[in-house]
Structure formats: structure tokens, C-alpha cells
Design a protein around this motif. Structure first.
Motif, PDB file in Angstrom:
ATOM      1  N   GLN A   1      57.226 -35.211  25.082  1.00 26.53           N
ATOM      2  CA  GLN A   1      56.174 -34.680  25.951  1.00 26.53           C
ATOM      3  C   GLN A   1      55.021 -35.687  25.963  1.00 26.53           C
ATOM      4  OE1 GLN A   1      54.137 -31.021  24.733  1.00 26.53           O
ATOM      5  NE2 GLN A   1      54.088 -30.393  26.883  1.00 26.53           N
TER       6      GLN A   1
ATOM      7  N   GLU B   1      54.938 -36.913  22.255  1.00 25.09           N
ATOM      8  CA  GLU B   1      55.311 -36.183  21.051  1.00 25.09           C
ATOM      9  C   GLU B   1      56.805 -35.914  21.134  1.00 25.09           C
ATOM     10  OE1 GLU B   1      53.323 -32.441  20.326  1.00 25.09           O
ATOM     11  OE2 GLU B   1      54.458 -32.096  18.479  1.00 25.09           O
TER      12      GLU B   1
ATOM     13  N   ILE C   1      62.079 -31.568  18.734  1.00 22.12           N
ATOM     14  CA  ILE C   1      63.519 -31.419  18.534  1.00 22.12           C
ATOM     15  C   ILE C   1      64.075 -30.257  19.345  1.00 22.12           C
ATOM     16  CG2 ILE C   1      63.354 -29.901  16.520  1.00 22.12           C
ATOM     17  CD1 ILE C   1      65.691 -31.560  15.299  1.00 22.12           C
ATOM     18  N   ARG C   2      65.295 -30.398  19.762  1.00 21.95           N
ATOM     19  CA  ARG C   2      66.022 -29.329  20.462  1.00 21.95           C
ATOM     20  C   ARG C   2      67.383 -29.203  19.809  1.00 21.95           C
ATOM     21  NH1 ARG C   2      61.798 -28.558  21.535  1.00 21.95           N
ATOM     22  NH2 ARG C   2      60.646 -28.597  23.496  1.00 21.95           N
TER      23      ARG C   2
ATOM     24  N   PRO D   1      63.081 -24.694  18.379  1.00 24.29           N
ATOM     25  CA  PRO D   1      62.718 -25.060  16.999  1.00 24.29           C
ATOM     26  C   PRO D   1      61.954 -23.937  16.301  1.00 24.29           C
ATOM     27  CG  PRO D   1      61.440 -26.364  18.579  1.00 24.29           C
ATOM     28  CD  PRO D   1      62.499 -25.621  19.362  1.00 24.29           C
TER      29      PRO D   1
ATOM     30  N   VAL E   1      65.197 -36.756  12.886  1.00 27.76           N
ATOM     31  CA  VAL E   1      64.163 -36.817  13.923  1.00 27.76           C
ATOM     32  C   VAL E   1      63.432 -38.153  13.852  1.00 27.76           C
ATOM     33  CG1 VAL E   1      61.995 -35.825  14.758  1.00 27.76           C
ATOM     34  CG2 VAL E   1      63.853 -34.305  14.034  1.00 27.76           C
TER      35      VAL E   1
ATOM     36  N   ASN F   1      56.739 -34.585  14.325  1.00 31.47           N
ATOM     37  CA  ASN F   1      56.238 -33.479  13.501  1.00 31.47           C
ATOM     38  C   ASN F   1      56.862 -33.537  12.103  1.00 31.47           C
ATOM     39  OD1 ASN F   1      54.638 -31.660  15.457  1.00 31.47           O
ATOM     40  ND2 ASN F   1      56.530 -32.156  16.574  1.00 31.47           N
TER      41      ASN F   1
ATOM     42  N   ASP G   1      47.944 -31.299  13.033  1.00 29.92           N
ATOM     43  CA  ASP G   1      48.493 -30.463  14.110  1.00 29.92           C
ATOM     44  C   ASP G   1      47.957 -29.038  13.968  1.00 29.92           C
ATOM     45  OD1 ASP G   1      50.030 -29.862  16.272  1.00 29.92           O
ATOM     46  OD2 ASP G   1      51.978 -30.225  15.305  1.00 29.92           O
ATOM     47  N   ASP G   2      47.981 -28.315  15.074  1.00 35.56           N
ATOM     48  CA  ASP G   2      47.587 -26.902  15.067  1.00 35.56           C
ATOM     49  C   ASP G   2      46.223 -26.722  14.418  1.00 35.56           C
ATOM     50  OD1 ASP G   2      50.093 -26.622  16.089  1.00 35.56           O
ATOM     51  OD2 ASP G   2      50.986 -25.810  14.251  1.00 35.56           O
TER      52      ASP G   2
ATOM     53  N   MET H   1      46.980 -24.781  20.370  1.00 34.97           N
ATOM     54  CA  MET H   1      46.982 -24.348  21.782  1.00 34.97           C
ATOM     55  C   MET H   1      46.429 -22.949  21.982  1.00 34.97           C
ATOM     56  SD  MET H   1      50.892 -24.264  23.006  1.00 34.97           S
ATOM     57  CE  MET H   1      51.870 -25.087  21.835  1.00 34.97           C
TER      58      MET H   1
ATOM     59  N   GLY I   1      48.801 -27.706  24.906  1.00 41.06           N
ATOM     60  CA  GLY I   1      49.015 -26.456  25.627  1.00 41.06           C
ATOM     61  C   GLY I   1      48.143 -26.350  26.878  1.00 41.06           C
TER      62      GLY I   1
ATOM     63  N   GLU J   1      47.587 -25.982  30.494  1.00 41.78           N
ATOM     64  CA  GLU J   1      48.495 -25.512  31.543  1.00 41.78           C
ATOM     65  C   GLU J   1      47.845 -25.481  32.917  1.00 41.78           C
ATOM     66  OE1 GLU J   1      50.023 -21.732  30.179  1.00 41.78           O
ATOM     67  OE2 GLU J   1      51.474 -22.721  28.856  1.00 41.78           O
TER      68      GLU J   1
ATOM     69  N   GLY K   1      50.378 -30.989  27.713  1.00 37.49           N
ATOM     70  CA  GLY K   1      50.640 -29.628  28.178  1.00 37.49           C
ATOM     71  C   GLY K   1      51.468 -29.591  29.436  1.00 37.49           C
ATOM     72  N   TYR K   2      51.937 -28.409  29.777  1.00 36.71           N
ATOM     73  CA  TYR K   2      52.778 -28.229  30.953  1.00 36.71           C
ATOM     74  C   TYR K   2      52.072 -28.659  32.229  1.00 36.71           C
ATOM     75  CZ  TYR K   2      55.752 -25.330  27.893  1.00 36.71           C
ATOM     76  OH  TYR K   2      56.541 -24.884  26.895  1.00 36.71           O
TER      77      TYR K   2
ATOM     78  N   PRO L   1      58.053 -30.981  27.817  1.00 34.09           N
ATOM     79  CA  PRO L   1      58.825 -31.953  27.039  1.00 34.09           C
ATOM     80  C   PRO L   1      60.096 -32.290  27.806  1.00 34.09           C
ATOM     81  CG  PRO L   1      58.120 -30.111  25.642  1.00 34.09           C
ATOM     82  CD  PRO L   1      57.841 -29.719  27.062  1.00 34.09           C
TER      83      PRO L   1
HETATM   84  P1  C2E Z   1      53.977 -28.048  18.016  1.00 37.53           P
HETATM   85  O1  C2E Z   1      54.079 -29.247  17.174  1.00 37.53           O
HETATM   86  O2  C2E Z   1      52.679 -27.382  18.109  1.00 37.53           O
HETATM   87  O3  C2E Z   1      54.550 -28.415  19.361  1.00 37.53           O
HETATM   88  C1  C2E Z   1      54.025 -28.006  20.550  1.00 37.53           C
HETATM   89  C2  C2E Z   1      54.810 -26.908  21.129  1.00 37.53           C
HETATM   90  O4  C2E Z   1      54.162 -26.393  22.304  1.00 37.53           O
HETATM   91  C3  C2E Z   1      56.185 -27.344  21.635  1.00 37.53           C
HETATM   92  O5  C2E Z   1      57.093 -26.284  21.482  1.00 37.53           O
HETATM   93  C4  C2E Z   1      55.963 -27.581  23.115  1.00 37.53           C
HETATM   94  O6  C2E Z   1      57.151 -27.436  23.868  1.00 37.53           O
HETATM   95  C5  C2E Z   1      55.013 -26.485  23.423  1.00 37.53           C
HETATM   96  N1  C2E Z   1      54.165 -26.792  24.597  1.00 37.53           N
HETATM   97  C6  C2E Z   1      53.784 -27.996  25.057  1.00 37.53           C
HETATM   98  N2  C2E Z   1      52.971 -27.859  26.137  1.00 37.53           N
HETATM   99  C7  C2E Z   1      52.817 -26.534  26.318  1.00 37.53           C
HETATM  100  C8  C2E Z   1      52.077 -25.735  27.259  1.00 37.53           C
HETATM  101  O7  C2E Z   1      51.380 -26.225  28.164  1.00 37.53           O
HETATM  102  N3  C2E Z   1      52.170 -24.391  27.150  1.00 37.53           N
HETATM  103  C9  C2E Z   1      52.935 -23.817  26.194  1.00 37.53           C
HETATM  104  N4  C2E Z   1      52.989 -22.470  26.114  1.00 37.53           N
HETATM  105  N5  C2E Z   1      53.639 -24.510  25.282  1.00 37.53           N
HETATM  106  C10 C2E Z   1      53.567 -25.875  25.335  1.00 37.53           C
HETATM  107  P2  C2E Z   1      58.466 -26.531  20.851  1.00 37.53           P
HETATM  108  O8  C2E Z   1      59.058 -27.805  21.296  1.00 37.53           O
HETATM  109  O9  C2E Z   1      59.249 -25.276  21.060  1.00 37.53           O
HETATM  110  O10 C2E Z   1      58.134 -26.693  19.325  1.00 37.53           O
HETATM  111  C11 C2E Z   1      57.617 -25.645  18.631  1.00 37.53           C
HETATM  112  C12 C2E Z   1      57.208 -26.092  17.285  1.00 37.53           C
HETATM  113  O11 C2E Z   1      58.343 -26.487  16.538  1.00 37.53           O
HETATM  114  C13 C2E Z   1      56.328 -27.300  17.268  1.00 37.53           C
HETATM  115  O12 C2E Z   1      55.008 -26.945  17.512  1.00 37.53           O
HETATM  116  C14 C2E Z   1      56.545 -27.844  15.909  1.00 37.53           C
HETATM  117  O13 C2E Z   1      55.732 -27.148  14.985  1.00 37.53           O
HETATM  118  C15 C2E Z   1      57.995 -27.489  15.660  1.00 37.53           C
HETATM  119  N6  C2E Z   1      58.811 -28.655  15.874  1.00 37.53           N
HETATM  120  C16 C2E Z   1      59.299 -29.128  17.027  1.00 37.53           C
HETATM  121  N7  C2E Z   1      60.006 -30.236  16.805  1.00 37.53           N
HETATM  122  C17 C2E Z   1      59.943 -30.512  15.502  1.00 37.53           C
HETATM  123  C18 C2E Z   1      60.463 -31.533  14.656  1.00 37.53           C
HETATM  124  O14 C2E Z   1      61.112 -32.479  15.084  1.00 37.53           O
HETATM  125  N8  C2E Z   1      60.217 -31.462  13.333  1.00 37.53           N
HETATM  126  C19 C2E Z   1      59.497 -30.451  12.831  1.00 37.53           C
HETATM  127  N9  C2E Z   1      59.286 -30.431  11.535  1.00 37.53           N
HETATM  128  N10 C2E Z   1      58.988 -29.461  13.587  1.00 37.53           N
HETATM  129  C20 C2E Z   1      59.205 -29.503  14.917  1.00 37.53           C
END
Ligand code: C2E
Ligand code: CA
Ligand code: CA
Length: 703
Positions: free
Chosen positions: A472, A486, A489-490, A501, A521, A545, A607-608, A631, A665, A667, A685-686, A691
Motif C-alpha cells: 500500500q 507498507e 501479508i495476505r 491477517p 515477510v 510490520n 504503528d497504531d 486509523m 486509514g 478514506e 489509505g484507500y 494494498p
Molecule cells: P496495520 O499495520 O495497521 O495495517 C493497516 C491496515 O489497515 C491494513 O489491514 C490495511 O489494509 C488497512 N487499511 C489501509 N488503508 C485503509 C483505509 O483507508 N481504510 C481502512 N478501513 N483500512 C485501511 P490489513 O492488511 O488487513 O492488516 C491488518 C493488520 O495486520 C495490520 O495493521 C498489521 O497489524 C497486521 N499485519 C499485516 N501484515 C502483517 C505482517 O506482514 N506482519 C505482521 N506482523 N503483521 C501484519
């Protein structure tokens, strides 16, 4: 009496005669016999007083001059010799004598007498006679004898009693005790016990508090009854005794001592315990039996209430056990049940209870659980333990079990409901193909099932190449261009839909699988970075991440270093995103890891940001480059005015520490414009892009 009176003047003679009469009156009224006798073989009496009759039964004239009987003959035959010796010895040495012996009364009775007397000498100092007094002391002798007999009888009871008998001082020392007490306490002798024990409270009672209890009862009731206690024997063995005792006080009411008995009741206690054990335990397996179930469950519920715990009631039934029992016989069946019971005991903690309901049904009460997840670990252990081969009579059997679980207080608040729900969950486990466990609660059951499935399927995901990375873009607000990406992972399993994830990362964290996934990753993000560099002709920052467990448990620094070397990526373009929640743990070690990573040349982002509960003060100690605002603060910016203030504060804070601030985040155009307005550095963000798979992301970069 006139034996040795000389011729006196008449007046003196009269006076003497008067005195003589007075003496005679006195003498004749004495209780006893006054005598004067010769020292011959018969003790020939030449004078006896009237007391003769009652003393001997003979009239004075019968005894005088041995008329009817001599005093020698009256003397009890066995006493004659020594009596004579005592009297003659005294007489010949001019001494007074005093002795007790027996005589035979005229009526044939043997009487005790006391005789005292002295020798009489003439002018030539020749011994001429004896003068004395003999008294009947039979009565006194008899009562003395009675007292002696009684004493001897009590002594004998004391000495020969089977019970221990004692007298103790209020301070806790033995004043007197019998051989039985020494024997009960295992001492060789009375002497041994009194030499060895100086403090009853500490040397006898196993629980020193028992002596105080004993004294308190004494104080309030003056006695203790059936006072049971455990005591040490000399060799250190412990026995059970019962005591009965009372206070003994003097006439002024002063407490003198305690007096009581001790009985060894170890055997009775042992049988009591045996009986209790048999009543509450299953004879085959030694587990608790059905009678104890309600009791134990109630106890566990009380305990759980007090400590805010939950209790799991697991109903366990062996699969197809009847088949084994019927085809192989009860002996084999029993053997298997015993093995299973033992394995179950090994799977639970001491505070848990296992009950055999009968047949192949067991109930486990798991206590001290904080959350539902704790149950699943134990259940998995149990399923695994039960399904190990059982060897009985050199034959190997494979059994499995089905378990149904209800949870207190969620699934019921009383014994019956909880058992019923556990039972129905068990039937569900049977229906779901056996060799599994089911929770009564539908939703939890669903969630847990999914979790278990994810864990199971994750095992093969890396080997099967089921993971992929999406990228993304991050947009710089200064240039309006993509300034980084960023990697997210999927998981695309061979069958079924893409898995987020958010569902599998927490599971992987818990099981430790995150360590392999995290490495995968990193490697793939670095490879992608190389492709991006090749495409653009310049590097682009790629963020990865890193989960808290990776941070704490694996050698993250050397892993990253190795991967940088292997993939030849420029570390300045690799960013690691660390969630704020990792910071909560172990700060000094955490800071060291940050510095070590930083030393590799990578950049770091938090993060976060804003969701953790750690103090913001830590920020200045961290060698980080970016803050990624969570976000949650961005997504409802429009409806949540409070977020405006938070966003402004975070940006100000970040800038004051020389950090870039990223908003994720984003949007909507409104959010984008607003964040731009308050000086946010980068956005993700979207609104800009979802992503994307690498190929699509590369295409985006080309445009
Ligand atoms: P994160 O690190 O906070 O990642 C951002 C999440 O927000 C991602 O979800 C992304 O798809 C989503 N996102 C991005 N833009 C927007 C937006 O505009 N609106 C909304 N509602 N969502 C948005 P994703 O990919 O499902 O990942 C969720 C969480 O999973 C991540 O939060 C991260 O904590 C974890 N994660 C993802 N990939 C990895 C990885 O490779 N390793 C680790 N350890 N954790 C991961
Ligand atoms: Ca992230
Ligand atoms: Ca985030």
C-alpha cells in the motif's frame, strides 16, 4: 507396787498411799495394760492393770504369775523371738523400748499391740523387772493396711493401665505419668520420656497450637473430653491420640496440675480414613467418585466467585469403549480405564478434580482459569494423552475420547445445569466425529473452532506458498508523490477465500508460528524492494510490520541483519513498524533492540500510535523516525470532534521530537485536506490506494 517402798514416816506414808490410790484409779482406767514383769522365759507378770482384760481377753489374775497363761504364750508365735530380742537388748543396756507386734486374744483373734517400757534395777544396780504399757493398736494398723492396700491397688492400675495416665503442670511439664504413656509415645521407659521431654507443647504436639487449645478448653470448662490431636513419637512418627483430662486445684482453688489419660487412636483414625476414602473414591481408578462431584463443583464455584475465575466442567466419555469391553472382556477394559485415569491426572493441576462417574465416563473440574482459551490447551493435552496407545496384557489398544465442556458462570450457575450442558456438549463432540471437544456456548465454540482450524492450516501455509504480500503506497504531502509502501501479508489457502491477517496473525503470535511468517515477510519485502529499485532506477522505502512476539522472542536483530545481507537491500530503505503495544513489555530490553536495529541502518516507525497505554514520555528515548497515527483517529474525524485535538497534539508532539508523522486509514478528501492543513507529513489509505499485489503496485509506480 510396794516392792521397793522403805519404811517412811506415817504422814508421808499416807500421802504416798493417797497418791498410790490416785495412780491406781488412773491406771485402771487407761485404755491399755500397765504391767510389771520379770525378764524370764514366760515374761511372768507380777503386776497388771485392769486394762488386761480388754487387751488380752484374760482377767488380770489369769495372767499374773502365769496363772492361766503366760504373756510369752500370748505373744504371737512368729513375733516372740524378735520381740524378746528387742526388749532384752534395751533392758540390758538400760534403755527404754518401744515396739509393735501381735498377740493372740483369748477369743482367738490376732491383735496388734504397741508396747513401750523400761527396765527396773534394784539398789545393787541389778536388773530385776520391766515396767511398761501395752496398748491395742489393731484399729490403727488395720486402717494403715487399708490405706496401703488402696494405694497399692491404684498404683497397680496406674502402672498396668493400657491408657497413658499423666499429671502435667500448667507450664507444660510432666509431673508424673505411667509406663503406658511412655510406651504410647515410643519411649523405652518412664525415665527415657522424662529425660527427653521438657516441653509438651513443642515436643509432643505436631501442631504446637494444640496445647493452647487444650488450655483454653480447660480454662472454660475445667476439663477436656475426647480431645484429639496428632503427636510425635520418640522416633518422629506421628500418631493420633485422644485425651481426657481435668484440672486439679487445692482447697484454696489454686490450680495445681492437670490430670488425664491418653489413648492411641491411630488405628481407629486410619480405619476411619479408609472408610471415608472408600466412600468417596472409585475403587478401580482411585479417582473421586460420583458422590463427591456436586460437593467439589460447589467448592470450585465458591472459589471462582471469590477470585473472579471461571470453572470448566468437562464431561469426558471414551469413544467406542463398550466395544472393547464386550469383545476383550472386563479385565482389559479395567486396565484401560486405569491407564486413562492416570493420564488424566497428569494432564490437570493439583487444584483440579477428576471424578469417575462410572463406566467410561469422567468429569473434570478445571479451576483457577482466567479465560476460555485456557481450557483449550488442557483439552488438547487430554485428547493427545488419551489417544496414546494403551498397553494391557501385552496388547496394544488405541482409544480416544469425546469431551463436552460447560463453563461456570457463563453456562449455568448450579451443579445440575452445568452438568447437563457439559453433557450435551459431549454429545455434540460425539456427533462431530469423536476424538474432539466441544464447548457448550455456541459462539465461543464457533470462534474457538475457527482458531483451532487456522492454527492447524497455518502449519503448511509457508511450505505450500500460500502467503503473498500486498503493498500500500504512502503519499508525501509535501511532494504529493508516493514516498514509500507498507508491505501487508495476505493468506490465500489452496482452498477457500483469502484470509485476513487480523484473523491469523494473533493465532500465529500465540503459537509462535509468527517467527517463521515474520522471516518470510521480511525476505519477500526486501526482494520486492529490489524489484522496485530496478524498476524506478532509485530505491523506495518499504515498511514491514513486526509483531510484539517477534520483538520479544526471536533474535530479530540478527535475522534482519542476515536478510539485509542476503537480499542486498539498502537498509535505509527498509522500515520496521512496531506497534505501540509491544512497548508495554520490558522497556530496557526493548530500547536496546531498537538501538541495535537502528545500528543496522534501518528506519523505525511506531504503528497504531495513540492506542497504546504507555506514557508518551518514552518517545524521546526511542531512536524512531516515524509515528503512524492509528486509523481510529482518522476514520471518524468527521463525526468525532475530539479527534481533531488529538490529531493536532500527536502531530505537534511528533514534530517536536523531529519525527515524521503518518496518518493511515485516510478514506476521504475531507480527511486528506484536513490532515494536510494541520501539517501531517505522509498519508496512507484507500483514498489513495488499497494494498495491491506487487505487479499492480509496480504498475501504479510507473504511472
Ligand atoms: P496495520 O499495520 O495497521 O495495517 C493497516 C491496515 O489497515 C491494513 O489491514 C490495511 O489494509 C488497512 N487499511 C489501509 N488503508 C485503509 C483505509 O483507508 N481504510 C481502512 N478501513 N483500512 C485501511 P490489513 O492488511 O488487513 O492488516 C491488518 C493488520 O495486520 C495490520 O495493521 C498489521 O497489524 C497486521 N499485519 C499485516 N501484515 C502483517 C505482517 O506482514 N506482519 C505482521 N506482523 N503483521 C501484519
Ligand atoms: Ca502497519
Ligand atoms: Ca496501523
Amino acid at each position: 507396787m510396794n516392792l521397793y517402798t522403805k519404811t517412811l514416816p506415817p504422814n508421808l506414808t499416807r500421802l504416798l498411799q493417797d497418791r498410790e490410790r490416785m495412780l491406781r484409779t488412773l491406771i485402771s482406767n487407761l485404755k491399755g495394760m500397765v504391767y510389771c514383769c520379770l525378764l524370764d522365759a514366760d515374761w511372768t507378770m507380777i503386776y497388771v492393770s485392769d486394762g488386761c482384760l480388754s487387751l488380752t481377753g484374760y482377767k488380770p489374775e489369769d495372767l499374773l504369775f502365769n496363772h492361766v497363761i503366760s504373756y510369752e504364750n500370748l505373744t504371737f508365735a512368729e513375733d516372740r523371738e524378735w520381740v524378746r530380742k528387742v526388749i532384752e537388748d534395751a533392758a540390758y543396756s538400760s534403755r527404754h523400748y518401744d515396739l509393735e507386734y501381735q498377740i493372740t486374744h483369748a477369743n482367738g483373734e490376732i491383735r496388734w499391740v504397741h508396747e513401750s517400757g523400761l527396765p527396773l534395777f534394784n539398789e545393787d544396780q541389778e536388773l530385776v523387772a520391766l515396767e511398761g504399757f501395752i496398748q491395742d493398736i489393731t484399729q490403727r494398723k488395720r486402717s494403715e493396711q487399708l490405706a496401703r492396700d488402696a494405694e497399692a491397688r491404684y498404683r497397680s492400675i496406674f502402672e498396668n493401665a493400657i491408657e497413658g495416665i499423666y499429671q502435667t503442670s500448667p507450664a507444660g511439664q510432666y509431673l508424673d505419668f505411667n509406663p503406658a504413656l511412655a510406651r504410647i509415645y515410643g519411649y523405652e521407659s518412664i525415665q527415657d520420656l522424662s529425660n527427653s521431654v521438657s516441653d509438651i507443647q513443642c515436643q509432643i504436639y505436631v501442631d504446637p497450637g494444640k496445647r493452647a487449645e487444650y488450655m483454653a478448653i480447660m480454662e472454660s470448662r475445667g476439663q477436656v473430653q475426647n480431645f484429639e490431636a496428632q503427636v510425635y513419637k520418640k522416633n518422629g512418627d506421628i500418631i493420633w491420640i485422644t485425651e481426657n483430662a481435668r484440672e486439679v486445684r487445692d482447697s484454696d482453688g489454686q490450680l495445681l496440675f492437670y490430670e488425664g489419660t491418653v489413648e492411641d487412636i491411630s488405628e481407629r483414625k486410619y480405619y476411619q480414613e479408609q472408610i471415608e476414602y472408600q466412600a468417596t473414591h472409585d475403587s478401580l481408578t482411585g479417582l473421586l467418585n460420583r458422590t463427591m462431584l456436586a460437593d467439589r463443583l460447589e467448592q470450585s464455584m465458591h472459589f471462582a466467585d471469590r477470585h473472579q475465575h471461571i470453572v470448566a466442567i468437562a464431561f469426558l466419555d471414551l469413544d467406542h469403549f463398550k466395544l472393547i469391553n464386550d469383545s476383550m472382556g472386563h479385565q482389559i477394559g479395567d486396565g484401560i480405564l486405569m491407564i486413562i485415569a492416570e493420564r488424566l491426572s497428569e494432564c490437570v493441576r493439583d487444584s483440579d478434580s477428576i471424578v469417575r462417574l462410572g463406566g467410561d465416563e469422567f468429569v473434570l473440574l478445571l479451576t483457577c482459569l482466567a479465560k476460555i482459551e485456557d481450557i483449550t490447551h488442557t483439552m488438547r493435552r487430554i485428547l493427545a494423552a488419551v489417544s496414546l496407545p494403551c498397553m494391557v496384557d501385552d496388547l496394544e489398544f488405541l482409544v480416544s475420547c469425546s469431551i463436552g465442556i460447560s463453563v461456570y458462570p457463563d453456562d449455568g450457575r448450579d451443579v445440575n445445569t452445568l452438568l447437563k450442558h457439559a453433557d450435551s456438549a459431549m454429545y455434540k463432540a460425539k456427533q462431530s466425529g469423536r476424538n474432539n471437544f466441544q464447548l457448550y456456548t455456541q459462539e465461543l465454540n464457533q470462534a474457538l473452532t475457527e482458531r483451532i482450524e487456522i492454527e492447524y492450516r497455518l502449519r503448511n501455509a509457508i511450505d505450500n506458498e500460500e502467503f503473498l504480500l500486498h503493498f500500500q503506497p504512502k503519499i508525501s504531502l509535501v511532494t504529493g508523490k508516493i514516498c514509500g509502501a507498507e508491505a501487508l501479508i495476505r493468506w490465500q489457502p489452496s482452498e477457500g477465500p483469502l484470509i485476513s491477517p487480523l484473523s491469523f496473525i494473533p493465532v500465529a503470535e500465540e503459537t509462535g508460528q509468527i517467527e517463521f511468517i515474520g522471516r518470510w515477510v521480511l525476505i519477500n519485502a526486501c526482494r520486492a524492494a529490489s524489484q522496485i529499485k530496478a524498476l524506478l532506477g532509485r530505491p523506495l522505502s518499504v515498511a514491514v510490520n513486526v509483531s510484539p512476539r517477534q520483538f520479544r522472542h526471536c533474535d530479530l536483530v540478527s535475522t534482519v541483519e542476515r536478510i539485509i545481507l542476503d537480499t542486498q537491500v539498502d537498509p535505509a530503505y527498509l522500515e520496521l513498524e512496531i506497534t505501540e503495544s509491544s512497548l508495554v513489555h520490558d522497556t530496557p530490553a526493548f530500547i536496546k533492540t531498537l538501538h541495535d536495529l537502528k545500528a543496522l541502518g534501518v528506519t523505525l516507525a511506531i504503528d497504531d500510535f495513540g492506542t497504546g497505554y504507555s506514557s508518551m514520555a518514552y518517545l524521546k528515548d526511542f531512536p524512531v523516525d516515524r509515528l503512524k497515527i492509528d486509523m481510529a483517529f482518522v476514520s471518524n474525524l468527521e463525526n468525532e470532534p475530539a479527534n481533531v485535538a488529538i490529531l493536532k497534539a500527536i502531530i505537534a508532539l511528533g514534530h517536536s521530537l523531529d519525527l515524521k508523522v503518518v496518518a493511515e486509514g485516510v478514506e476521504t478528501a475531507y480527511q486528506q485536506a484536513f490532515l494536510h492543513g494541520i501539517g501531517c507529513d505522509e498519508m496512507q489509505g484507500y483514498y489513495f490506494s488499497k494494498p495491491l499485489p506487487l505487479a499492480e503496485f509496480l504498475k501504479l509506480l510507473q504511472n
